[in-house]
Design an enzyme around this catalytic site. Structure first.
Site, PDB file in Angstrom:
ATOM      1  N   GLY A 156       4.432   5.678  -5.154  1.00 24.13           N
ATOM      2  CA  GLY A 156       4.733   5.566  -6.570  1.00 24.13           C
ATOM      3  C   GLY A 156       3.960   6.444  -7.290  1.00 24.13           C
ATOM      4  N   LEU A 208       0.806  -1.107   0.069  1.00 27.14           N
ATOM      5  CA  LEU A 208      -0.153   0.214   0.011  1.00 27.14           C
ATOM      6  C   LEU A 208       0.986   1.394   0.039  1.00 27.14           C
ATOM      7  CD1 LEU A 208      -2.749   1.343   0.215  1.00 27.14           C
ATOM      8  CD2 LEU A 208      -2.537   1.140   2.605  1.00 27.14           C
ATOM      9  N   ALA A 209       1.651   1.465   1.031  1.00 28.88           N
ATOM     10  CA  ALA A 209       2.464   2.728   1.071  1.00 28.88           C
ATOM     11  C   ALA A 209       3.416   2.940  -0.149  1.00 28.88           C
ATOM     12  CB  ALA A 209       3.548   2.666   2.269  1.00 28.88           C
ATOM     13  N   ASP A 210       4.173   1.628  -0.670  1.00 27.01           N
ATOM     14  CA  ASP A 210       4.954   1.794  -1.804  1.00 27.01           C
ATOM     15  C   ASP A 210       3.954   2.182  -3.031  1.00 27.01           C
ATOM     16  OD1 ASP A 210       7.575   1.092  -1.418  1.00 27.01           O
ATOM     17  OD2 ASP A 210       6.998  -0.892  -0.749  1.00 27.01           O
ATOM     18  N   SER A 211       2.730   1.788  -3.103  1.00 23.64           N
ATOM     19  CA  SER A 211       1.807   2.237  -4.329  1.00 23.64           C
ATOM     20  C   SER A 211       1.565   3.558  -4.334  1.00 23.64           C
ATOM     21  CB  SER A 211       0.686   1.320  -4.356  1.00 23.64           C
ATOM     22  OG  SER A 211       1.094  -0.167  -4.657  1.00 23.64           O
TER      23      SER A 211
END
Length: 400
Positions: free
Chosen positions: A177, A171-174
């Site tokens: 991004g 979630l946090a990575d997306s």
């Protein structure tokens, strides 16, 4: 692999994706989806670990097919003299570099902002790290899970009497991004006015804090700490998941007052809508038990199809709880072409998420799925002007 057609909105934009795993590479994917010429640069002997994440088919990682789409791939060891020199040559002709090394790593290789901007003053360098380029945590290893923990997301997620809960996906990575792609386009818009590039400093711990909403403001002004409420909301009710007579599940949301009133009329409890506390979201949230009982009991006596049809007729907000099998056949997703087919030379036809949004005049497109490790190295270096002997020399050095 051919460059994008000139009708795409980011045609002519050259992007070097030096990042690994998810946040930085996803930002580059989003740019590639709308026509940027993205070159994925990977270590010759240590490919992007995302190639090995999750299920694989015939030894080919499927996550990479999604994350690596619309990217040409090459290998380059930036820590070697030949790799450094080659990257500077690539940077001289690039618009954007996306990287996610720990702060100081590019500088250790004499490839920091000073060297890159000297090679190309118009370059935008997007630096995506867990904690940003400075501060007490800057040099710690950082992943999206840590951002989900630190931001308050995990603390506010889960059942009231259960543990803090992490999401079962990046979630946090997306979110980071998406934010990085936006930041890059903002920096490019500034470049159109100033003629100069700049550094984007993206800390993965920050965008997720933004999407969590006004929690810091609530705490600052009221000392309020958002508790775990499971599927309920502290801001309105009824808002929950409910089981139907045929064992399926639906989600109901009543963020708008008018929708909340329609739901209560639908389930035969208009008396509750006349209660003084029903006039605000927080008032309804304080009486979630009685509202859930009314809505849940009505839903429990009907099949999922019957529930959705009744809610649609009443113009009340409802959705089925779907897993990926349902998503792949959902008629609304089908109408939007959200899941699209992509031909792949390694695995045949692949179905994956389409580009993120639709443009009426200059739409994006998936031109190809993720390519094999280093598949385009020679072609990219030849475009750069390197000769066959020069490429051979780089290979002997271990730079490729």
């Amino acid at each position: 692999m051919t460059p994008p057609a000139p009708t795409t909105p980011l045609s002519g934009l050259r992007v070097l994706d030096l990042a690994t795993l998810f946040a930085g590479p996803l930002a580059a994917t989003l740019l590639g989806d709308f026509g940027a010429d993205v070159v994925k640069v990977e270590h010759p002997r240590r490919p992007d670990p995302s190639r090995g994440h999750g299920p694989a088919k015939d030894g080919v990682g499927l996550w990479w097919k999604l994350l690596g789409r619309n990217k040409r791939t090459m290998t380059l060891d930036l820590s070697t003299p030949g790799g450094r020199a080659t990257l500077l040559r690539l940077a001289a002709d690039a618009d954007v570099i996306v990287e996610n090394f720990r702060p100081g790593t590019l500088e250790k290789w004499d490839l920091g902002w000073e060297e890159l901007s000297a090679a190309n003053p118009r370059l935008v360098l997007a630096r995506v790290t867990g904690f940003g380029q400075f501060g007490p945590y800057a040099r710690r290893p950082g992943f999206g899970t840590l951002a989900e923990a630190m931001s308050g997301f995990a603390a506010a997620t889960g059942e009231p009497d259960g543990p803090p809960t992490l999401p079962p996906f990046g979630l946090a990575d997306s979110i980071a991004g998406l934010a990085t792609a936006y930041a890059v386009m903002t920096a490019l818009a500034a470049r159109a006015s100033t003629g100069r590039g700049q550094v984007v400093d993206m800390a993965i711990i920050e965008p997720i804090l933004t999407v969590l909403g006004p929690q810091p403001l609530w705490y600052d002004q009221l000392g309020h700490v958002q508790p775990r409420t499971g599927n309920r909301s502290a801001n309105n009710a009824p808002r929950n998941t409910y089981r139907t007579a045929d064992g399926e599940w639906v989600a109901v949301s009543t963020s708008a007052q008018s929708v909340a009133e329609r739901v209560l009329r639908l389930v035969g409890r208009p008396d509750l809508a006349r209660e003084p506390w029903f006039g605000s979201g927080t008032g309804r949230a304080a009486h979630a038990d009685v509202l859930d009982e009314a809505v849940g009991a009505w839903i429990a006596r009907r099949t999922r199809t019957e529930v959705i049809e009744a809610f649609e007729k009443a113009e009340a907000a409802v959705a089925p709880i779907q897993d990926v099998r349902d998503v792949m056949t959902d008629p609304q997703y089908a109408a939007l072409n959200t899941i699209t087919a992509v031909d792949d030379p390694e695995l045949g036809t692949l179905r994956m998420q389409n580009v993120l949004f639709r443009l009426s005049e200059t739409p994006g497109a998936i031109r190809w799925a993720g390519r094999p490790h280093g598949a385009d190295t020679d072609a990219i270096l030849t475009e750069l002007g390197l000769t066959g002997p020069e490429i051979t020399s780089l290979r002997k050095e271990g730079a490729l």
